[in-house]
Design a protein around this motif. Structure first.
Motif, PDB file in Angstrom:
ATOM      1  N   ASP A   2      33.752  -7.683  -8.907  1.00 33.64           N
ATOM      2  CA  ASP A   2      31.305  -7.182  -8.428  1.00 33.64           C
ATOM      3  C   ASP A   2      31.640  -6.834  -7.147  1.00 33.64           C
ATOM      4  OD1 ASP A   2      31.413  -8.222 -10.961  1.00 33.64           O
ATOM      5  OD2 ASP A   2      30.762 -10.375 -10.138  1.00 33.64           O
ATOM      6  N   VAL A   3      31.258  -5.420  -7.008  1.00 36.30           N
ATOM      7  CA  VAL A   3      31.396  -4.932  -5.789  1.00 36.30           C
ATOM      8  C   VAL A   3      29.574  -4.670  -4.709  1.00 36.30           C
ATOM      9  CG1 VAL A   3      32.471  -2.248  -4.635  1.00 36.30           C
ATOM     10  CG2 VAL A   3      33.459  -3.160  -6.645  1.00 36.30           C
ATOM     11  N   HIS A   4      30.316  -5.046  -3.809  1.00 31.68           N
ATOM     12  CA  HIS A   4      28.849  -5.134  -3.228  1.00 31.68           C
ATOM     13  C   HIS A   4      30.109  -4.614  -1.623  1.00 31.68           C
ATOM     14  CE1 HIS A   4      26.658  -8.562  -4.705  1.00 31.68           C
ATOM     15  NE2 HIS A   4      28.278  -8.592  -5.107  1.00 31.68           N
ATOM     16  N   ALA A   5      27.954  -3.653  -1.413  1.00 36.72           N
ATOM     17  CA  ALA A   5      28.113  -3.327   0.502  1.00 36.72           C
ATOM     18  C   ALA A   5      28.085  -4.416   1.326  1.00 36.72           C
ATOM     19  CB  ALA A   5      27.476  -1.673   0.719  1.00 36.72           C
ATOM     20  N   THR A   6      28.445  -4.665   2.560  1.00 39.95           N
ATOM     21  CA  THR A   6      27.945  -5.068   3.855  1.00 39.95           C
ATOM     22  C   THR A   6      26.838  -4.709   4.334  1.00 39.95           C
ATOM     23  OG1 THR A   6      29.662  -4.711   5.046  1.00 39.95           O
ATOM     24  CG2 THR A   6      29.813  -6.556   3.881  1.00 39.95           C
ATOM     25  N   SER A   7      26.510  -5.866   5.456  1.00 43.64           N
ATOM     26  CA  SER A   7      25.176  -4.916   6.472  1.00 43.64           C
ATOM     27  C   SER A   7      25.943  -3.192   6.925  1.00 43.64           C
ATOM     28  CB  SER A   7      24.763  -5.971   6.784  1.00 43.64           C
ATOM     29  OG  SER A   7      26.162  -6.372   8.004  1.00 43.64           O
ATOM     30  N   ASP A   8      27.125  -3.663   7.408  1.00 46.30           N
ATOM     31  CA  ASP A   8      27.237  -2.294   8.407  1.00 46.30           C
ATOM     32  C   ASP A   8      28.110  -1.590   6.900  1.00 46.30           C
ATOM     33  OD1 ASP A   8      29.505  -4.914   8.104  1.00 46.30           O
ATOM     34  OD2 ASP A   8      30.392  -3.978   9.455  1.00 46.30           O
ATOM     35  N   GLY A   9      27.754  -1.714   5.808  1.00 42.33           N
ATOM     36  CA  GLY A   9      28.729  -0.333   4.799  1.00 42.33           C
ATOM     37  C   GLY A   9      29.999  -0.814   4.318  1.00 42.33           C
ATOM     38  N   HIS A  10      30.859  -1.413   4.473  1.00 40.38           N
ATOM     39  CA  HIS A  10      32.211  -2.212   4.346  1.00 40.38           C
ATOM     40  C   HIS A  10      32.029  -2.763   3.166  1.00 40.38           C
ATOM     41  CE1 HIS A  10      34.203  -1.376   7.370  1.00 40.38           C
ATOM     42  NE2 HIS A  10      33.170  -1.775   8.362  1.00 40.38           N
ATOM     43  N   LEU A  11      32.269  -1.851   1.617  1.00 40.14           N
ATOM     44  CA  LEU A  11      32.648  -2.270   0.318  1.00 40.14           C
ATOM     45  C   LEU A  11      33.448  -3.181   0.177  1.00 40.14           C
ATOM     46  CD1 LEU A  11      32.932   1.274  -1.334  1.00 40.14           C
ATOM     47  CD2 LEU A  11      30.682  -0.357  -0.377  1.00 40.14           C
ATOM     48  N   VAL A  12      32.876  -4.912  -0.406  1.00 37.55           N
ATOM     49  CA  VAL A  12      33.901  -5.452  -0.549  1.00 37.55           C
ATOM     50  C   VAL A  12      33.397  -6.528  -1.798  1.00 37.55           C
ATOM     51  CG1 VAL A  12      33.759  -6.489   2.088  1.00 37.55           C
ATOM     52  CG2 VAL A  12      31.197  -6.840  -0.038  1.00 37.55           C
ATOM     53  N   VAL A  13      34.058  -7.368  -2.605  1.00 38.08           N
ATOM     54  CA  VAL A  13      34.752  -7.491  -3.698  1.00 38.08           C
ATOM     55  C   VAL A  13      34.512  -9.606  -3.956  1.00 38.08           C
ATOM     56  CG1 VAL A  13      36.686  -8.052  -5.714  1.00 38.08           C
ATOM     57  CG2 VAL A  13      35.792  -6.201  -4.737  1.00 38.08           C
ATOM     58  N   VAL A  14      32.899  -9.537  -4.449  1.00 38.42           N
ATOM     59  CA  VAL A  14      33.070 -10.654  -4.373  1.00 38.42           C
ATOM     60  C   VAL A  14      31.514 -10.845  -5.281  1.00 38.42           C
ATOM     61  CG1 VAL A  14      30.675 -10.689  -2.653  1.00 38.42           C
ATOM     62  CG2 VAL A  14      32.054 -12.594  -2.486  1.00 38.42           C
ATOM     63  N   HIS A  15      32.343 -12.121  -6.416  1.00 38.78           N
ATOM     64  CA  HIS A  15      30.863 -12.149  -7.631  1.00 38.78           C
ATOM     65  C   HIS A  15      29.398 -12.514  -7.034  1.00 38.78           C
ATOM     66  CE1 HIS A  15      29.933 -13.024 -11.438  1.00 38.78           C
ATOM     67  NE2 HIS A  15      29.345 -13.982 -10.869  1.00 38.78           N
ATOM     68  N   ALA A  84      29.885   5.659  -2.253  1.00 38.11           N
ATOM     69  CA  ALA A  84      30.758   5.223  -1.277  1.00 38.11           C
ATOM     70  C   ALA A  84      31.781   4.877  -2.192  1.00 38.11           C
ATOM     71  CB  ALA A  84      30.387   3.825  -0.193  1.00 38.11           C
ATOM     72  N   ILE A  85      31.277   3.905  -3.701  1.00 31.00           N
ATOM     73  CA  ILE A  85      32.359   3.604  -4.280  1.00 31.00           C
ATOM     74  C   ILE A  85      32.708   5.125  -5.141  1.00 31.00           C
ATOM     75  CG2 ILE A  85      32.579   2.279  -6.672  1.00 31.00           C
ATOM     76  CD1 ILE A  85      29.992   0.652  -5.731  1.00 31.00           C
ATOM     77  N   ALA A  86      32.607   5.729  -4.981  1.00 29.93           N
ATOM     78  CA  ALA A  86      32.899   6.688  -5.717  1.00 29.93           C
ATOM     79  C   ALA A  86      33.693   7.656  -5.158  1.00 29.93           C
ATOM     80  CB  ALA A  86      31.995   8.147  -6.169  1.00 29.93           C
ATOM     81  N   VAL A  87      33.843   7.487  -3.781  1.00 26.14           N
ATOM     82  CA  VAL A  87      34.784   7.939  -2.682  1.00 26.14           C
ATOM     83  C   VAL A  87      36.181   6.891  -2.261  1.00 26.14           C
ATOM     84  CG1 VAL A  87      35.250   8.567  -0.405  1.00 26.14           C
ATOM     85  CG2 VAL A  87      32.564   9.521  -1.139  1.00 26.14           C
ATOM     86  N   ALA A  88      35.919   5.393  -2.750  1.00 31.41           N
ATOM     87  CA  ALA A  88      37.188   4.613  -2.975  1.00 31.41           C
ATOM     88  C   ALA A  88      37.750   5.190  -3.415  1.00 31.41           C
ATOM     89  CB  ALA A  88      36.718   3.432  -2.811  1.00 31.41           C
ATOM     90  N   VAL A  89      37.462   5.172  -4.755  1.00 31.69           N
ATOM     91  CA  VAL A  89      37.822   5.167  -6.035  1.00 31.69           C
ATOM     92  C   VAL A  89      39.125   6.329  -6.137  1.00 31.69           C
ATOM     93  CG1 VAL A  89      37.822   6.017  -8.580  1.00 31.69           C
ATOM     94  CG2 VAL A  89      36.283   3.536  -7.366  1.00 31.69           C
ATOM     95  N   GLN A  90      38.316   7.250  -5.627  1.00 33.39           N
ATOM     96  CA  GLN A  90      38.790   8.728  -5.537  1.00 33.39           C
ATOM     97  C   GLN A  90      40.078   9.060  -4.561  1.00 33.39           C
ATOM     98  OE1 GLN A  90      35.349  11.851  -5.182  1.00 33.39           O
ATOM     99  NE2 GLN A  90      35.795  13.018  -7.222  1.00 33.39           N
ATOM    100  N   SER A  91      39.677   8.488  -3.189  1.00 34.40           N
ATOM    101  CA  SER A  91      40.272   8.420  -2.785  1.00 34.40           C
ATOM    102  C   SER A  91      41.771   7.627  -2.954  1.00 34.40           C
ATOM    103  CB  SER A  91      39.540   7.530  -1.022  1.00 34.40           C
ATOM    104  OG  SER A  91      38.858   8.624  -0.290  1.00 34.40           O
ATOM    105  N   ALA A  92      41.183   6.482  -3.203  1.00 35.26           N
ATOM    106  CA  ALA A  92      42.730   5.302  -3.723  1.00 35.26           C
ATOM    107  C   ALA A  92      44.059   6.001  -5.115  1.00 35.26           C
ATOM    108  CB  ALA A  92      41.975   4.036  -4.116  1.00 35.26           C
ATOM    109  N   GLY A  93      42.932   6.745  -5.702  1.00 32.38           N
ATOM    110  CA  GLY A  93      43.974   7.584  -7.328  1.00 32.38           C
ATOM    111  C   GLY A  93      44.051   7.222  -7.958  1.00 32.38           C
ATOM    112  N   VAL A  94      42.466   6.690  -8.870  1.00 31.49           N
ATOM    113  CA  VAL A  94      42.975   5.602  -9.702  1.00 31.49           C
ATOM    114  C   VAL A  94      41.403   5.899 -10.657  1.00 31.49           C
ATOM    115  CG1 VAL A  94      44.135   3.978  -8.477  1.00 31.49           C
ATOM    116  CG2 VAL A  94      41.879   3.641  -8.522  1.00 31.49           C
ATOM    117  N   VAL A  95      40.391   6.681 -10.396  1.00 32.68           N
ATOM    118  CA  VAL A  95      39.178   7.375 -11.209  1.00 32.68           C
ATOM    119  C   VAL A  95      40.070   7.266 -12.876  1.00 32.68           C
ATOM    120  CG1 VAL A  95      38.487   8.747 -11.750  1.00 32.68           C
ATOM    121  CG2 VAL A  95      38.592   9.788  -9.599  1.00 32.68           C
TER     122      VAL A  95
END
Length: 129
Positions: A2-15, A84-95
């Motif tokens: 489960d993907v969320h964004a922090t108040s400063d824009g970082h993508l984190v995984v927490v339920h 931001a999620i799309a960019v992270a997944v593309q950058s990781a090469g895991v689409v």
């Protein structure tokens, strides 16, 4: 995951949206910055041996050597967050190894525009008695 964004824009995984159920923190994920989240144990509620586990960044999860990921777009579904999620997944090469799921139809629609070859699944609440 489960993907969320922090108040400063970082993508984190927490339920949960609320940090109090699975960490010793308080407040909503999107109201807290990454520095605060990094102080929280994400594993202590499983047992003391898991206490050192922290809330991971999405980039840490995407670096795992696993055959598939299901990423649930769970945070506030703003255009910036979804992009931001799309960019992270593309950058990781895991689409090709990701399936995006969510209750947020518009978030999935935006992801489909940004990642047309990805797989998607829309959650729907069960209204049957």
């Amino acid at each position: 995951f489960d993907v969320h964004a922090t108040s400063d824009g970082h993508l984190v995984v927490v339920h949960d949206y609320d940090l109090s159920r699975t960490t010793y923190g308080s407040g909503l994920v999107h109201e807290r910055d990454l520095k605060y989240l990094q102080t929280l144990s994400a594993g202590a509620w499983f047992g003391e041996s898991f206490a050192p586990e922290r809330v991971p960044l999405l980039t840490d999860i995407l670096a795992l050597d696993v055959p598939q990921f299901e990423l649930e777009v769970k945070g506030l579904p703003t255009q910036r967050f979804v992009s931001a999620i799309a960019v992270a997944v593309q950058s990781a090469g895991v689409v090709d190894r990701v399936k995006f799921t969510s209750f947020h139809l518009m978030a999935l629609a935006q992801l489909r525009t940004e990642l047309p070859n990805a797989r998607f699944g829309l959650f729907s609440p069960n209204y049957l008695p």
